[in-house]
Design a protein around this motif. Sequence first.
Motif, mmCIF file in Angstrom:
data_model
loop_
_atom_site.group_PDB
_atom_site.id
_atom_site.type_symbol
_atom_site.label_atom_id
_atom_site.label_comp_id
_atom_site.label_asym_id
_atom_site.label_seq_id
_atom_site.Cartn_x
_atom_site.Cartn_y
_atom_site.Cartn_z
ATOM 1 N N LEU A 92 -12.270 37.081 -17.804
ATOM 2 C CA LEU A 92 -13.118 37.654 -16.857
ATOM 3 C C LEU A 92 -14.726 37.678 -17.400
ATOM 4 C CD1 LEU A 92 -13.089 39.589 -14.458
ATOM 5 C CD2 LEU A 92 -12.599 41.336 -15.827
ATOM 6 N N LEU A 93 -14.781 37.830 -18.850
ATOM 7 C CA LEU A 93 -16.009 37.781 -19.043
ATOM 8 C C LEU A 93 -16.639 36.497 -19.371
ATOM 9 C CD1 LEU A 93 -15.340 40.414 -22.247
ATOM 10 C CD2 LEU A 93 -16.551 40.767 -20.181
ATOM 11 N N ALA A 94 -15.749 35.425 -19.346
ATOM 12 C CA ALA A 94 -16.545 33.977 -19.264
ATOM 13 C C ALA A 94 -16.811 33.624 -17.899
ATOM 14 C CB ALA A 94 -15.316 33.059 -19.775
ATOM 15 N N SER A 95 -16.691 34.445 -17.001
ATOM 16 C CA SER A 95 -16.766 34.326 -15.488
ATOM 17 C C SER A 95 -18.350 34.610 -15.330
ATOM 18 C CB SER A 95 -15.688 34.852 -14.619
ATOM 19 O OG SER A 95 -16.104 36.176 -14.493
ATOM 20 N N PRO A 96 -18.851 34.485 -14.029
ATOM 21 C CA PRO A 96 -20.308 34.718 -13.581
ATOM 22 C C PRO A 96 -20.426 36.488 -13.744
ATOM 23 C CG PRO A 96 -19.575 33.043 -12.293
ATOM 24 C CD PRO A 96 -18.275 33.374 -13.172
ATOM 25 N N LEU A 97 -19.180 36.924 -13.802
ATOM 26 C CA LEU A 97 -19.128 38.421 -13.737
ATOM 27 C C LEU A 97 -19.530 38.770 -15.151
ATOM 28 C CD1 LEU A 97 -18.362 41.120 -12.463
ATOM 29 C CD2 LEU A 97 -16.104 40.919 -13.413
ATOM 30 N N GLY A 98 -19.019 38.063 -16.073
ATOM 31 C CA GLY A 98 -19.629 38.324 -17.438
ATOM 32 C C GLY A 98 -20.979 38.042 -17.790
ATOM 33 N N TRP A 99 -21.653 37.177 -17.013
ATOM 34 C CA TRP A 99 -22.814 36.988 -17.200
ATOM 35 C C TRP A 99 -23.877 37.909 -16.679
ATOM 36 C CZ3 TRP A 99 -25.895 32.664 -18.643
ATOM 37 C CH2 TRP A 99 -27.582 32.545 -18.150
ATOM 38 N N GLY A 100 -23.151 38.714 -15.540
ATOM 39 C CA GLY A 100 -23.864 39.806 -15.106
ATOM 40 C C GLY A 100 -23.736 41.014 -15.830
ATOM 41 N N PHE A 101 -22.468 41.229 -16.374
ATOM 42 C CA PHE A 101 -22.188 42.473 -17.426
ATOM 43 C C PHE A 101 -23.243 42.307 -18.415
ATOM 44 C CE2 PHE A 101 -20.041 43.732 -21.305
ATOM 45 C CZ PHE A 101 -20.274 45.173 -21.032
ATOM 46 N N PHE A 102 -23.335 41.042 -19.288
ATOM 47 C CA PHE A 102 -24.395 40.965 -20.257
ATOM 48 C C PHE A 102 -25.667 41.300 -19.963
ATOM 49 C CE2 PHE A 102 -26.479 38.916 -23.685
ATOM 50 C CZ PHE A 102 -25.911 39.443 -25.004
ATOM 51 N N ARG A 103 -26.168 41.102 -18.765
ATOM 52 C CA ARG A 103 -27.699 41.143 -18.433
ATOM 53 C C ARG A 103 -27.835 42.580 -18.326
ATOM 54 N NH1 ARG A 103 -30.815 36.972 -16.806
ATOM 55 N NH2 ARG A 103 -32.135 38.322 -15.800
ATOM 56 N N TYR A 104 -26.755 43.462 -17.716
ATOM 57 C CA TYR A 104 -26.881 44.764 -17.882
ATOM 58 C C TYR A 104 -26.821 45.417 -19.061
ATOM 59 C CZ TYR A 104 -25.278 49.612 -16.693
ATOM 60 O OH TYR A 104 -25.372 50.833 -16.325
ATOM 61 N N ALA A 105 -26.072 45.024 -19.887
ATOM 62 C CA ALA A 105 -25.694 45.740 -21.266
ATOM 63 C C ALA A 105 -26.892 45.602 -22.136
ATOM 64 C CB ALA A 105 -24.466 45.106 -21.828
ATOM 65 N N ARG A 106 -27.768 44.477 -21.912
ATOM 66 C CA ARG A 106 -28.765 44.367 -22.545
ATOM 67 C C ARG A 106 -30.048 45.093 -22.449
ATOM 68 N NH1 ARG A 106 -31.142 38.108 -22.061
ATOM 69 N NH2 ARG A 106 -31.897 38.492 -20.070
ATOM 70 N N ARG A 107 -29.930 45.945 -21.173
ATOM 71 C CA ARG A 107 -31.047 46.895 -20.813
ATOM 72 C C ARG A 107 -31.183 47.950 -21.872
ATOM 73 N NH1 ARG A 107 -28.857 49.353 -17.065
ATOM 74 N NH2 ARG A 107 -30.860 50.417 -16.145
ATOM 75 N N ARG A 108 -32.709 48.122 -22.087
ATOM 76 C CA ARG A 108 -32.901 49.334 -22.888
ATOM 77 C C ARG A 108 -32.092 50.573 -22.705
ATOM 78 N NH1 ARG A 108 -37.312 50.639 -26.523
ATOM 79 N NH2 ARG A 108 -37.431 52.690 -26.788
ATOM 80 N N GLN A 109 -32.335 50.763 -21.509
ATOM 81 C CA GLN A 109 -31.402 52.177 -21.123
ATOM 82 C C GLN A 109 -29.888 52.275 -21.527
ATOM 83 O OE1 GLN A 109 -31.779 53.005 -16.627
ATOM 84 N NE2 GLN A 109 -30.913 54.976 -16.959
ATOM 85 N N PHE A 110 -29.214 51.028 -21.301
ATOM 86 C CA PHE A 110 -27.802 51.012 -21.674
ATOM 87 C C PHE A 110 -27.982 50.984 -23.048
ATOM 88 C CE2 PHE A 110 -24.108 48.752 -22.784
ATOM 89 C CZ PHE A 110 -22.998 49.517 -22.127
ATOM 90 N N LEU A 111 -28.676 50.100 -23.776
ATOM 91 C CA LEU A 111 -28.356 50.200 -25.119
ATOM 92 C C LEU A 111 -28.762 51.652 -25.885
ATOM 93 C CD1 LEU A 111 -30.210 46.892 -25.983
ATOM 94 C CD2 LEU A 111 -27.894 47.203 -25.928
#
Length: 301
Positions: free
Chosen positions: A159-178
């Motif tokens: 699941l994480l290796a799919s495009p969904l994972g790409w999107g999740f990582f882009r979201y998770a690296r946002r300053r607000q999320f971190l």
Amino acid sequence: MISTQPQLTQFYTWKNYRCAYEIRQPDRTPGDRQIPLLLIHPIGVGLSRQFWQRFCLTWYREGNQNSLYNPDLLGCGESEMPGVACYPEDWANQMQYFIENIVRQPVIIVVQGALFPVAIYCTQKCPELIKGLVLAGPPAWTLMKTPASLQQQKIIWNLLASPLGWGFFRYARRRQFLQSFSVRQLFDRTEDVDEEWLETLKIGADKMASRHAVFSFLAGFWREDFQEAIAAISQPTLAIFGNKASSISRPGKTETPDRRLESYLEHFPNIQGCKIAGRNVLPYESPQEFVRVVSEFVKTL
């Protein structure tokens, strides 16, 4: 005189991968060889060997003279980032090579959090090169004895290796999320989630290829039943827990810091343990107290 600055980033090749590390070494008289410390950083969005910088500065500021070897694990920091799943044994193989070919003498491993399984594998692969272990906020004991389902690991990884994972990582690296994640899961005090911490994570997370190491961790590849392996660890071990230690994973949420410490003391053949102020990233949030207890332990080896 103690050098408080690392050498320039250095590189070595392991299994055709370019891997990075730095060394901090004090100036000492010939023949004065104290056991070096090998620092194993945690895995997470933006995390790398930079996690240890505050510890390194405090270590020498407090008068300690052991050399500090600080490598980037494969997939992190300035090391190569292949698009493959990484298991604790893979990183342990990397560390074995690093000890044998770069350090070239026995070490004390200082390992953060759920990377403890990497240290376990190191004690199996090169026991004569491991003089001791320091566990900084290791996982709840429940997690160390309960393997994750292989099917569940595969599902999460795919699941994480799919495009969904790409999107999740882009979201998770946002300053607000971190910042939010650090406050909710890692630090005891909100004010300790400072600009230095957030900027370090941001720089590390800018590399999208670092997601593969993060996804390997999130898939639970580090989750095994380590009870037998831990019972065979003969090296002196120090387990350090935060007095507000918590668990991200559901199975460990009900385990209090006191119970976690008791469990580790019950299952290791040669261990001592303590609690200090803090939660789950003690080398960063409580560097002086962490350095104090580590230094006391190191001097006994």
